[in-house]
Enzyme design. Structure first.
Site, PDB file in Angstrom:
ATOM      1  N   GLY A 353       0.718 -12.437  -8.096  1.00 41.28           N
ATOM      2  CA  GLY A 353      -0.247 -11.919  -9.055  1.00 41.28           C
ATOM      3  C   GLY A 353      -0.107 -10.416  -9.165  1.00 41.28           C
ATOM      4  N   PHE A 357      -4.120  -2.521  -8.415  1.00 42.13           N
ATOM      5  CA  PHE A 357      -3.348  -1.582  -7.619  1.00 42.13           C
ATOM      6  C   PHE A 357      -1.864  -1.921  -7.540  1.00 42.13           C
ATOM      7  CE2 PHE A 357      -7.586  -0.864  -5.655  1.00 42.13           C
ATOM      8  CZ  PHE A 357      -7.744   0.401  -6.178  1.00 42.13           C
ATOM      9  N   ARG A 359       1.572  -5.126  -7.873  1.00 46.54           N
ATOM     10  CA  ARG A 359       1.995  -6.520  -7.896  1.00 46.54           C
ATOM     11  C   ARG A 359       2.108  -7.059  -6.478  1.00 46.54           C
ATOM     12  NH1 ARG A 359       4.573  -7.522 -12.967  1.00 46.54           N
ATOM     13  NH2 ARG A 359       6.362  -8.673 -12.237  1.00 46.54           N
ATOM     14  N   VAL A 360       1.799  -8.347  -6.314  1.00 45.56           N
ATOM     15  CA  VAL A 360       1.845  -8.970  -4.989  1.00 45.56           C
ATOM     16  C   VAL A 360       2.865 -10.102  -4.991  1.00 45.56           C
ATOM     17  CG1 VAL A 360       0.500 -10.011  -3.151  1.00 45.56           C
ATOM     18  CG2 VAL A 360      -0.620  -8.544  -4.819  1.00 45.56           C
ATOM     19  N   LYS A 375       2.475  -6.344  -1.079  1.00 43.58           N
ATOM     20  CA  LYS A 375       1.885  -5.673  -2.239  1.00 43.58           C
ATOM     21  C   LYS A 375       2.646  -4.389  -2.520  1.00 43.58           C
ATOM     22  CE  LYS A 375      -2.345  -5.273  -4.282  1.00 43.58           C
ATOM     23  NZ  LYS A 375      -3.699  -5.695  -4.278  1.00 43.58           N
ATOM     24  N   ASP A 471     -14.196  -1.991  -3.180  1.00 41.84           N
ATOM     25  CA  ASP A 471     -13.787  -2.806  -4.329  1.00 41.84           C
ATOM     26  C   ASP A 471     -14.011  -4.284  -4.050  1.00 41.84           C
ATOM     27  OD1 ASP A 471     -12.958  -3.184  -6.888  1.00 41.84           O
ATOM     28  OD2 ASP A 471     -10.830  -2.824  -6.523  1.00 41.84           O
TER      29      ASP A 471
END
Ligand SMILES: *[C@@H]1O[C@H](CO)[C@@H](O)[C@H](O)[C@H]1NC(C)=O
Ligand SMILES: *[C@@H]1O[C@H](CO)[C@@H](O)[C@H](O)[C@H]1NC(C)=O
Ligand SMILES: *[C@@H]1O[C@H](CO)[C@@H](O)[C@H](O)[C@H]1NC(C)=O
Ligand SMILES: *[C@@H]1O[C@H](CO)[C@@H](O)[C@H](O)[C@H]1NC(C)=O
Ligand SMILES: *[C@@H]1O[C@H](CO)[C@@H](O)[C@H](O)[C@H]1NC(C)=O
Ligand SMILES: *[C@@H]1O[C@H](CO)[C@@H](O)[C@H](O)[C@H]1NC(C)=O
Ligand SMILES: *[C@@H]1O[C@H](CO)[C@@H](O)[C@H](O)[C@H]1NC(C)=O
Length: 664
Positions: A353, A357, A359-360, A375, A471
């Site tokens: 996904g 912050f 892409r993982v 990440k 967050d």
């Protein structure tokens, strides 16, 4: 024939005078057809409105008069010439209770602000050049976010900036009434047009800034009247224009009209000719589609380019950044080569996904066969990186079954890679909103909620140092193979928070989860985390996002909707329809009320995470919410000081609720 030619010549001469007169002046009553040099998100819409940033995230936009003006006197070398300008602007926040960041009138020796940053830097400076005398920039800032790193006084101020965002002089927005002399506050981000006048006297070195609502004659007494020696700031040739920037809080910054003159008073604007402000209806669904279509073709083109670049750059494939100070973190450091292999070269097939912050990717470490999530966070500035790495390594030492384990990191040029435990069920928001996924039962949801609460309690109170997550939201809650909820991404927000000073105030987070006082103070605290946790509770119980567009296209806070239902006695009707009423009424009620309580407008009235745990475990019962509970959305309509007063006065009436009902 000849007369025709003469006529044309005459018209040409007139035209050139009209656009830029000899004495150095211009007037734009609206910008239709105006010759401006624009960059970033700036554009002139067909109506003639100059839009510097539309509601985009982390955007900057600039607009300058294309020709520079002569700002230095020939007769008295070194002295700065007088100038005068006036403009009408409007700041339209996307969410009524949160704006950002601001708009600046700029006099600058250059129009190139490509290395400047958005958000708190207002598109003018960056970490390294803020305050540098070689900037040669004068700014009149209209700032809607308080940044303590620049000693901002509040979230609604006008400041004089000389080469620096630390304003030389600043004061709250408003004007002095001509008849009574009384000061009248104005709210910058109120979606209504307001006018600014800036007048500089090169002999007295006096800089006046005056403000008023539109239409109103220029007040006699300026808002700011200061002696500012601009002789070392101004160069012979300077450009005039505007800069503005957004951060996580989205705002449309626009200028409706602008008049400027060297050595004289700027010609007044003709209000009747100014363009209208945009209507505030938004069409979300169609926008999404419109963005996706070009994106897919873009992605294809990018893939082709990326392949070519990869081939060319093969030699740099595994290059890393490793500095001396990192030696002590050796055990936490992964080699890029290992991560590259683990993720099959960051293959799209391994992409889990992409979030705010970065892409993982999913991977399996070749050395140990451990499943990990990697990440990739792009990060231009190396400032604060040392402190950030120290912090993530320290966070990496915390262990809790409801916190995603950080295993280590790797650094490359402009990029940071973080390695986490792999969570096979992905993030919670997929389960809540993806129709193709099985519906989470209430029992599963309640367990996830309790898990996240206990993870957050650990970060806030039980670990050796206080960690503020900053967050919290469903997409940052990950589910392991047994559907346990685990908090991920904590502390990452800090990377975008300047880094060097733990108390700086670049607001990070996600709209709908942001506590109202963040807009006032800019400071993340455990109480702002609790507010976000409240929004999260409602999200899980109702199966709805914290902000959703209503049928009329307005943004509606889930919090306000649940609150309304509570007041009407229909609280249980807000439960996720996908649960089909299959839940214990007391548990659902507890979660919904607790959500409202955690997201209470006044921070002091919110419970601590320990109290939250007690409520969830049934060890203590919540007493009823105070009938005076007013929603954040409604409060923001009576913005400004009233809002603050309410937050202060209402906190005391609620705080004793905990004393009565037990807590700690
Ligand atoms: C904002 O500006 C960008 C870039 O100019 C444009 O692509 C986008 O459609 C604009 N959005 C709105 C809401 O005007
Ligand atoms: C705009 O102004 C610049 C600078 O005076 C000039 O070079 C350019 O040709 C102008 N563009 C138009 C379209 O008039
Ligand atoms: C900051 O801006 C200056 C120009 O004023 C530029 O030379 C410098 O490279 C920028 N720094 C960063 C880290 O982008
Ligand atoms: C701005 O103010 C902050 C906070 O007081 C201070 O640390 C910083 O050095 C100042 N920067 C400049 C350029 O004056
Ligand atoms: C200010 O900027 C100039 C030119 O970019 C640079 O040479 C100088 O080192 C900077 N000064 C400071 C104090 O950063
Ligand atoms: C204007 O704002 C100031 C500071 O925020 C406040 O002290 C004052 O009471 C306000 N005045 C009015 C008339 O609202
Ligand atoms: C600035 O304001 C003061 C006070 O009203 C006035 O005396 C002075 O002439 C003004 N200066 C300019 C440049 O407008």
């Amino acid at each position: 024939m000849a007369s025709g030619l003469l006529k044309t010549l005459f018209i040409l001469v007139i035209l050139s005078f009209a656009s830029c007169k000899e004495d150095g002046s211009f007037v734009f009553n609206g910008f239709r057809g105006a010759n401006l040099s624009l960059d970033g998100f700036a554009s002139v819409v067909p109506d003639g409105l100059l839009v510097l940033t539309n509601a985009s995230n982390l955007a900057k936009g600039h607009a300058f008069h294309p020709k520079p003006f002569k700002f230095k006197s020939d007769s008295t070398p070194g002295t700065t010439l007088s100038f005068s300008t006036t403009f009408v602007f409007a700041i339209i926040p996307k969410y009524s209770y949160f704006s950002g960041h601001g708009l600046v009138f700029v006099v600058s020796h250059t129009t190139d602000f490509s290395t400047a940053l958005p958000s708190q830097f207002l598109g003018l400076f960056n970490f390294s050049d803020n305050g540098n005398a070689s900037n040669h920039v004068l700014g009149i800032e209209l700032d809607t976010i308080p940044n303590s790193e620049f000693q901002d006084i509040n979230n609604n101020h006008v400041g004089i900036d000389v080469n620096s965002l630390n304003s030389t002089y600043s004061t709250g927005a408003g004007y002095y009434d001509d008849s009574t002399g009384a000061f009248q506050n104005l709210t910058l981000a109120s979606s209504v047009p307001m006018q600014i006048w800036v007048d500089y006297d090169g002999e007295d070195l006096q800089l006046n800034v005056t403000m008023a609502p539109v239409p109103m004659a220029k007040p006699n007494k300026p808002l700011l009247s200061s002696i500012v020696d601009l002789s070392s700031v101004m160069m012979d040739s300077m450009y005039v224009g505007f800069s503005s920037a957004t951060g996580v809080s989205l705002s449309t910054h626009c200028v409706l009209g602008w008049s400027f003159k060297m050595n004289g008073i700027a010609e007044p604007l003709d209000y009747a000719k100014l363009p209208p402000l945009p209507r505030l209806d938004r069409k979300h669904k169609s926008q999404k589609l419109a963005i996706w279509l070009p994106l897919t073709s873009c992605a294809l083109a990018l893939l082709v380019v990326a392949t070519v670049v990869l081939v060319v750059k093969r030699r740099n494939k595994y290059a890393e950044l490793l500095e001396d100070w990192e030696k002590e973190y050796g055990p936490h450091r992964f080699s890029y080569k290992e991560l590259f292999r683990a993720t099959k070269g960051f293959n799209d097939k391994t992409l889990l996904g992409s979030g705010g912050f970065g892409r993982v990717y999913q991977g399996v470490l070749p050395s140990s066969n451990v499943e990990v999530a990697v990440k990739r966070v792009s990060h231009e500035s190396r400032q604060g990186m040392k402190e950030f790495v120290a912090e993530i390594v320290s966070i990496g030492q915390l262990r809790h079954r409801n916190v995603v384990q950080l295993l280590g990191y790797c650094r490359r040029k402009g990029e940071l890679l973080l390695v986490y435990d792999y969570m096979s069920n992905g993030s919670l928001d997929n389960f809540l909103y993806d129709e193709t996924r099985p519906v989470l039962s209430w029992a599963q949801r309640f367990r996830i909620i309790k898990g996240v609460a206990s993870g957050l309690l650990y970060l806030h109170q039980d670990w050796e140092q206080i960690v503020i997550h900053r967050d919290i939201k469903a997409s940052n809650v990950l589910l392991d193979s047994e559907l346990n909820g685990r908090l991920g991404d904590f502390g990452l927000a800090r990377l975008y928070d300047h880094g060097t000073d733990a108390h700086t105030t670049h607001i990070v987070g996600t709209m709908g989860y942001l506590a109202p006082e963040l807009a006032k103070t800019g400071k993340a605290t455990t109480k702002t985390d609790v507010f976000a946790f409240g929004a999260f509770l409602l999200e899980v119980a109702c199966g709805r996002r914290p902000v959703e567009p209503s049928a009329e296209g307005q943004q509606v806070l889930l919090l306000d909707w649940v609150l309304e239902n509570w007041k009407r006695g229909t609280l249980l009707a807000t439960g996720d329809p996908r649960l089909a009423g299959d839940f214990p009424v007391e548990e659902m009620e507890t979660v919904l009320k607790l959500g409202l309580l955690c997201s209470y407008p006044s921070p002091d009235a919110r419970p601590t995470m320990r109290q939250v745990m007690h409520f969830l475990d049934g060890d203590s019962t919540m007493s009823d919410l105070p009938p005076s509970y007013t929603s954040v959305g409604i409060l923001s309509m009576t913005q400004g000081e009233g809002f603050n007063d309410y937050m202060m006065s209402s906190s005391s009436s609620v705080s004793h609720m905990f004393e009565l009902s037990g807590g700690r």
